[in-house]
Design an enzyme around this catalytic site. Structure first.
Site, PDB file in Angstrom:
ATOM      1  N   SER A 124       0.836  -1.205   0.000  1.00 54.27           N
ATOM      2  CA  SER A 124       0.000   0.000   0.000  1.00 54.27           C
ATOM      3  C   SER A 124       0.868   1.251   0.000  1.00 54.27           C
ATOM      4  O   SER A 124       1.976   1.257   0.562  1.00 54.27           O
ATOM      5  CB  SER A 124      -0.840  -0.031   1.274  1.00 54.27           C
ATOM      6  OG  SER A 124      -1.372   1.235   1.551  1.00 54.27           O
ATOM      7  N   TYR A 148      -1.314  -1.070  10.878  1.00 56.85           N
ATOM      8  CA  TYR A 148      -1.619  -1.688   9.577  1.00 56.85           C
ATOM      9  C   TYR A 148      -0.493  -1.404   8.582  1.00 56.85           C
ATOM     10  O   TYR A 148       0.037  -2.305   7.929  1.00 56.85           O
ATOM     11  CB  TYR A 148      -2.953  -1.145   9.030  1.00 56.85           C
ATOM     12  CG  TYR A 148      -3.082  -1.286   7.548  1.00 56.85           C
ATOM     13  CD1 TYR A 148      -3.250  -2.544   6.967  1.00 56.85           C
ATOM     14  CD2 TYR A 148      -2.988  -0.178   6.694  1.00 56.85           C
ATOM     15  CE1 TYR A 148      -3.339  -2.677   5.592  1.00 56.85           C
ATOM     16  CE2 TYR A 148      -3.070  -0.309   5.322  1.00 56.85           C
ATOM     17  CZ  TYR A 148      -3.246  -1.561   4.773  1.00 56.85           C
ATOM     18  OH  TYR A 148      -3.308  -1.705   3.418  1.00 56.85           O
ATOM     19  N   LYS A 152       2.541  -3.876   6.526  1.00 56.26           N
ATOM     20  CA  LYS A 152       2.896  -3.892   5.101  1.00 56.26           C
ATOM     21  C   LYS A 152       4.398  -3.626   4.928  1.00 56.26           C
ATOM     22  O   LYS A 152       5.072  -4.292   4.134  1.00 56.26           O
ATOM     23  CB  LYS A 152       2.085  -2.849   4.333  1.00 56.26           C
ATOM     24  CG  LYS A 152       0.600  -3.162   4.231  1.00 56.26           C
ATOM     25  CD  LYS A 152       0.337  -4.394   3.372  1.00 56.26           C
ATOM     26  CE  LYS A 152      -1.143  -4.701   3.215  1.00 56.26           C
ATOM     27  NZ  LYS A 152      -1.400  -6.024   2.621  1.00 56.26           N
TER      28      LYS A 152
HETATM   29  N1  UFG Z   1     -12.334  11.350   3.694  1.00 56.96           N
HETATM   30  C1  UFG Z   1     -13.322  12.219   4.091  1.00 56.96           C
HETATM   31  N2  UFG Z   1     -14.455  11.686   4.625  1.00 56.96           N
HETATM   32  C2  UFG Z   1     -14.651  10.336   4.757  1.00 56.96           C
HETATM   33  C3  UFG Z   1     -13.630   9.457   4.338  1.00 56.96           C
HETATM   34  C4  UFG Z   1     -12.476  10.002   3.812  1.00 56.96           C
HETATM   35  O1  UFG Z   1     -13.182  13.439   3.990  1.00 56.96           O
HETATM   36  O2  UFG Z   1     -15.699   9.914   5.261  1.00 56.96           O
HETATM   37  C5  UFG Z   1     -11.118  11.906   3.057  1.00 56.96           C
HETATM   38  C6  UFG Z   1      -9.829  11.587   3.825  1.00 56.96           C
HETATM   39  O3  UFG Z   1      -9.574  12.558   4.794  1.00 56.96           O
HETATM   40  C7  UFG Z   1      -8.821  11.588   2.669  1.00 56.96           C
HETATM   41  C8  UFG Z   1      -9.617  11.077   1.457  1.00 56.96           C
HETATM   42  O4  UFG Z   1     -10.980  11.301   1.802  1.00 56.96           O
HETATM   43  O5  UFG Z   1      -8.409  12.905   2.384  1.00 56.96           O
HETATM   44  C9  UFG Z   1      -9.423   9.603   1.206  1.00 56.96           C
HETATM   45  O6  UFG Z   1      -9.674   8.868   2.399  1.00 56.96           O
HETATM   46  P1  UFG Z   1      -9.812   7.271   2.397  1.00 56.96           P
HETATM   47  O7  UFG Z   1     -10.140   6.849   3.784  1.00 56.96           O
HETATM   48  O8  UFG Z   1     -10.744   6.852   1.306  1.00 56.96           O
HETATM   49  O9  UFG Z   1      -8.372   6.786   1.953  1.00 56.96           O
HETATM   50  P2  UFG Z   1      -6.959   7.040   2.655  1.00 56.96           P
HETATM   51  O10 UFG Z   1      -6.105   7.686   1.615  1.00 56.96           O
HETATM   52  O11 UFG Z   1      -7.049   7.705   3.952  1.00 56.96           O
HETATM   53  O12 UFG Z   1      -6.540   5.551   2.971  1.00 56.96           O
HETATM   54  C10 UFG Z   1      -6.295   4.654   1.913  1.00 56.96           C
HETATM   55  C11 UFG Z   1      -6.553   3.224   2.387  1.00 56.96           C
HETATM   56  C12 UFG Z   1      -5.565   2.817   3.444  1.00 56.96           C
HETATM   57  C13 UFG Z   1      -4.190   3.078   2.977  1.00 56.96           C
HETATM   58  C14 UFG Z   1      -4.054   4.534   2.572  1.00 56.96           C
HETATM   59  C15 UFG Z   1      -2.701   4.889   2.041  1.00 56.96           C
HETATM   60  O13 UFG Z   1      -7.844   3.108   2.917  1.00 56.96           O
HETATM   61  O14 UFG Z   1      -5.706   1.433   3.679  1.00 56.96           O
HETATM   62  O15 UFG Z   1      -4.991   4.802   1.529  1.00 56.96           O
HETATM   63  O16 UFG Z   1      -2.450   4.280   0.878  1.00 56.96           O
HETATM   64  F1  UFG Z   1      -3.344   2.824   3.999  1.00 56.96           F
END
Ligand code: UFG
Length: 346
Positions: A124, A148, A152
């Site tokens: 990831s 997590y 990885k």
């Molecule tokens: N976000 C919101 N509201 C929500 C969910 C997310 O504003 O309800 C925002 C987050 O702050 C972020 C973006 O949307 O800016 C993406 O968030 P995600 O949770 O969809 O994805 P992340 O980038 O935080 O996490 C993903 C995977 C993880 C991995 C990470 C890094 O879910 O498993 O990418 O690669 F570790």
């Protein structure tokens, strides 16, 4: 040629099964169904019109895994199984270390015993921690920020050691950015348990009326509109990346690391707007506090995968939204409540 896919009933796994079956590979799936559904296996059979072996089994069950390798002449493994929720990993670190690390060790030991040395491993972009610069290249500094992510990172290091121990090992490490979307049939897609953690399933559950509004985690990041920017990649493009990595590494040894993203970032508000305009659904939102541990900006440099694997993400943000919406509309409750037809060998 037979490929074992661990976690093959999951979101990325089910799409990878479709690509492999359509490319003519024999597929064997091992999945403990802890965060996935056997319905997806049936759906993959429906899409491809091909059946394949499915074992409901935990990778920690060494004897069971040994039997799978004895029964099928496995040529390579795509290892996707594992726990993957960042927040949960902070609350349950032992469970994450035990499950993710031990299962990979057992898998590699059984592979070695059966003379199978080709592995594609699901990693990831989280291993980059707080990126020093974007776009992120594969040899950027690493440093995960939660248990997590550390599983990885540790597994990447373990696999490097393994490859150095014997040149027969050929290992591809794929660092996913943000997988979204669904198969264009609308038959398989992301099926989160409970309230989604990730943005895209959250947006689509708001659009379908299951949730009231999106909570946008912060609008004071140094990005185009202050909301977090990520590299969203269509899950079918991602699945095709596994196929390309597999084909490439059948003839090479050592460890090869690839970013799988599109190379382009979208903000949370851009994602909401794109979803609204593609689907015609309104997606209300409100700005709330930043989510602890989040970073502002994250997107991939994909040149290595483009050049070495001949792989390119081709699906647009519109297709990502369209396909997510089709899946959500056709399956408002995911796979829940559907009966399994045992068509499959076991
Ligand atoms: N976000 C919101 N509201 C929500 C969910 C997310 O504003 O309800 C925002 C987050 O702050 C972020 C973006 O949307 O800016 C993406 O968030 P995600 O949770 O969809 O994805 P992340 O980038 O935080 O996490 C993903 C995977 C993880 C991995 C990470 C890094 O879910 O498993 O990418 O690669 F570790």
């Amino acid at each position: 040629m037979a490929i074992l896919i661990t976690g093959g009933a999951g979101y990325i796994g089910s799409h990878t099964c479709v690509e492999l079956l359509e490319a003519g590979y024999e597929v064997v799936v091992v999945d403990n169904l802890s965060n996935s559904s056997e319905v997806s296996i049936n759906r993959v059979t429906g899409i491809t019109k091909k059946s394949f072996a499915f074992y409901e089994m935990d990778l920690l069950d060494r004897e069971g895994l040994d039997k799978v390798f004895t029964k099928h002449s496995i040529d390579a493994v795509i290892h996707l199984a594992g726990l993957k929720a960042v927040g949960e990993s902070v609350r349950m670190p032992l469970s994450y270390y035990h499950t993710n690390i031990m299962s990979t060790l057992v898998l590699c030991e059984v592979m070695k015993e059966h003379n199978v040395h080709k592995l594609v491993f699901s990693s990831s972009a989280t291993v980059y921690g707080l990126p020093e610069q974007v776009p992120i290249v594969e040899d950027s500094s690493l440093g995960a920020t939660n248990p997590y992510g550390r599983t990885k990172l540790m597994l990447e290091q373990i696999l490097q050691d393994l490859a150095e121990s014997n040149e027969r090992w050929g290992i591809s490490i794929l660092r996913y950015f943000n997988p979204v979307g669904a198969h264009q049939s609308g038959q398989i897609g992301e099926n989160p348990n409970g309230i989604p953690n990730n943005l895209m399933p959250y947006i689509s559950q708001v659009a379908v009326g299951k949730l009231a509004q999106v909570n946008v985690f912060g609008n004071d990041y140094p990005t185009i509109d202050g909301t977090g920017v990520r590299d969203y990649i269509h899950v079918v493009d991602l699945a095709k990346g596994h196929l390309r990595a597999l084909e490439k590494q059948l003839d090479i040894s050592g460890v090869h690391i690839y970013n799988l993203g599109t190379g382009r970032g979208y903000s949370v508000l851009e994602m909401i707007t794109a979803f609204e305009s593609v689907t015609g659904q309104s997606v209300p939102y409100r700005i709330v506090e930043r989510r602890p541990g989040d970073i502002g900006l994250c997107y991939a440099d994909t040149a290595k995968a483009n050049m070495e694997l001949g792989w390119f993400a081709t699906r647009s943000i519109e297709e990502m939204c369209q396909d997510t919406w089709r899946w959500q509309r056709l399956n408002p409750n995911g796979y829940e409540g559907e009966k399994i037809h045992h068509l499959l060998t076991n």
